[in-house]
Design an enzyme around this catalytic site. Structure first.
Site, PDB file in Angstrom:
ATOM      1  N   MET A  49     -49.953 -13.729  26.361  1.00 20.56           N
ATOM      2  CA  MET A  49     -49.954 -13.526  27.820  1.00 20.56           C
ATOM      3  C   MET A  49     -50.300 -14.844  28.499  1.00 20.56           C
ATOM      4  SD  MET A  49     -53.069 -11.451  29.672  1.00 20.56           S
ATOM      5  CE  MET A  49     -52.332  -9.864  29.867  1.00 20.56           C
ATOM      6  N   ASP A 103     -49.646 -16.422  32.891  1.00 20.94           N
ATOM      7  CA  ASP A 103     -49.925 -16.155  34.318  1.00 20.94           C
ATOM      8  C   ASP A 103     -49.888 -14.690  34.755  1.00 20.94           C
ATOM      9  OD1 ASP A 103     -49.216 -18.773  33.936  1.00 20.94           O
ATOM     10  OD2 ASP A 103     -47.644 -18.794  35.419  1.00 20.94           O
ATOM     11  N   GLN A 147     -46.914 -12.877  32.520  1.00 19.21           N
ATOM     12  CA  GLN A 147     -46.024 -13.582  31.610  1.00 19.21           C
ATOM     13  C   GLN A 147     -46.360 -13.118  30.197  1.00 19.21           C
ATOM     14  OE1 GLN A 147     -43.654 -16.637  32.618  1.00 19.21           O
ATOM     15  NE2 GLN A 147     -43.603 -14.736  33.770  1.00 19.21           N
ATOM     16  N   SER A 197     -42.727 -16.864  36.199  1.00 18.68           N
ATOM     17  CA  SER A 197     -43.674 -16.239  37.125  1.00 18.68           C
ATOM     18  C   SER A 197     -43.081 -15.932  38.488  1.00 18.68           C
ATOM     19  CB  SER A 197     -44.896 -17.151  37.305  1.00 18.68           C
ATOM     20  OG  SER A 197     -45.671 -17.052  36.150  1.00 18.68           O
TER      21      SER A 197
END
Ligand code: FRU
Length: 497
Positions: free
Chosen positions: A33, A35, A51, A95
């Site tokens: 993982m 952002d 993310q 993102s």
């Protein structure tokens, strides 16, 4: 099987047991993982995307993981929302943000494409794309990319054009994105649209003036108090005194918004966090007008965790932001208070030498230590300890610095294990609030004037908290365990695709 179905299936079959993970911080079900994305309120619930690369514990083709909460503390996992499965986002769904509309929950994200350039080399193009959903399932829009790179003025980078953050002002939607100008300097570009599909370029809202790193990632822009704040995450920062010691660093530019030129006139630039693990923050506004920020609690430059751990990355506790007398405060959302139990309180306690205090230990807790005075020169709070391990914050009165040290946290390959933070406007008293959640500490100094966030992957049997004082200190101590009821039910998942 579509890429999204495959990713969901993989996740389902490889999901890591909750007992191995932090209690009240968001973590990936499995894998990597980074952002926070699409942090927003939709139909009264708090949505957080991120993310996500489920297949490995390292960064890879970016998906959007998804979870939902009613109170910022207890989260439920939802099916993965996006997979990189179209020509315009085949190299990743990077993102972006989300907004509630009459047509549903709209996600605006960066689609990354790789093509062959004129010289035969690889050419990367980043453009803004849209998906719409009902809070669980999302469909990419037919007109993607809705904000193609051609809308940028000449000379602006099409390769570094990402991380759209969208908001609405009356009938108009605005969007800021990170970008580079012709001299390769970071800037934030502003666009507008009436329908989220047709966008027009407005301005360069702010640029780094060669001072604050290079490319600016993950911008966010909002009003707070009487001012406007632009949050950015610059890459390649240079340390400036005690500020900006992470190569990738999050900062807030505070100033006035000139609506004639659509430019932010910055008045001050502050570090958003002084620890080793804090990046790419994103905010939302609650119905009752609070501005809440969440960030990735890990970092690009010191991405260290135990090799056998099959998940990588966490989010910070969501933090409320406030601007008072030109000072930006951050503190944990008030909803966390509901989960504080078993209080242990000491008033005016004298600490001298090494002290362990009955009831003050553990790895999932909220601990406030208020230094009231005394003739001490140094005062240390050491945690996650046993005979082998410890991590600590040491306050040195003469220099007014707090020194963090995770040298003996048990992390291997941790070359950057110490970091110092100079206290702003240090006074006679000092208030330290520490949130521990197994593998992380978030320190809020003096009610959130400064914060310091770091991870430490110490074996969980190291539970001791020790106070160390070279002479005498008078302190108030307040400690709560944090327990999420219903946790043991586990799963509690929405039906999967
Ligand atoms: C920031 C960032 C963003 C990008 C994403 C890719 O950490 O580099 O700029 O969209 O991560 O995962």
């Amino acid at each position: 099987m579509t890429d999204l179905t495959r990713a969901n299936k993989y996740e389902e079959e490889n999901r890591i047991d909750k007992s191995e993970k932090p209690v009240f911080h968001v973590t990936p079900p499995v894998g990597w993982m980074n952002d926070p994305n699409g942090f927003s309120i939709f139909q009264g619930k708090i949505h957080l995307f991120y993310q996500y690369h489920p297949y490995r514990d390292t960064w890879g083709p970016m998906h959007w993981g998804h979870c939902v909460s009613e109170d910022f503390v207890k989260w439920k996992e939802l099916p993965i929302a996006l997979a990189p499965d179209k020509d315009y986002d085949a190299a990743g769904c990077f993102s972006g943000s989300a907004i509630e509309t009459e047509d549903g929950h709209v996600l605006i994200y960066t689609g990354v494409m790789e093509k062959k350039g004129a010289d035969g080399g690889k050419e990367v193009v980043q453009q803004q794309c849209m998906a719409i959903g009902d809070g669980i399932y999302y469909e990419k829009a037919d007109g993607n990319p809705v904000l193609p790179a051609e809308l940028l003025p000449d000379g602006f980078s099409r390769e570094d054009f990402r991380d759209p953050k969208v908001w609405r002002e009356e009938e108009t939607y605005y969007l800021v994105a990170g970008n580079r100008n012709g001299s390769q300097n970071g800037q934030v570009v502003l666009f507008a649209s009436e329908n989220l599909k047709d966008w027009r370029y407005i301005s360069v809202l702010a640029h780094n003036q060669g001072k604050y790193g290079k490319m600016w990632e993950c911008p966010d822009f909002f009003s707070l108090g009487q001012k406007y704040i632009l949050v950015v995450s610059p890459q390649d920062m240079r340390a400036d005194g005690a500020e900006f010691h992470n190569g990738n660093q999050a900062a807030a530019l505070i100033g006035e918004y000139d609506r004639q030129t659509y430019h932010l006139r910055e008045e001050q630039v502050v570090s958003l966090d002084y620890g080793t693990d804090f990046y790419a923050p994103q905010t939302l506004e609650t119905k009752d007008g609070r501005r809440i920020m969440i960030a990735w609690m890990q970092s690009w430059d010191m991405n260290i965790k135990p090799a056998e751990q099959r998940w990588n990355g966490m989010m910070t506790i969501p933090r409320q932001l406030e601007l008072r007398n030109h000072v930006l405060y951050q503190y944990p959302v008030k909803e966390l208070d509901r989960y504080r139990t078993e209080p242990v309180v000491y008033k005016d306690k004298e600490i001298s030498g090494h002290c362990q205090i009955p009831g003050v230990r553990g790895r999932v807790l909220d601990l406030t230590v208020e230094l009231q005075g005394g003739d001490y020169r140094e005062f240390t709070v050491s945690f996650a300890g046993n005979e082998e391990y410890h991590t600590s914050f040491r306050y040195v009165r003469a220099t007014q610095c707090i020194e963090f040290d995770r040298t003996f946290s048990g992390m291997e390959r941790d070359a950057v294990c110490q970091r110092s933070m100079k206290i702003k406007n240090a006074g006679e008293t000092l208030k330290l609030r520490l949130l521990l959640d197994k593998f992380s500490v978030e320190l809020f100094v003096n009610d959130g004037v400064q914060t310091f966030t770091s991870t430490f992957y110490t074996p969980l049997d190291a539970q001791d908290i020790v106070f160390v004082c070279d002479k005498r200190a008078r302190v108030n101590i307040e400690k709560y365990n944090i327990i999420l009821d219903g946790e043991e039910e586990g799963g509690d998942l929405f039906e999967r695709v």
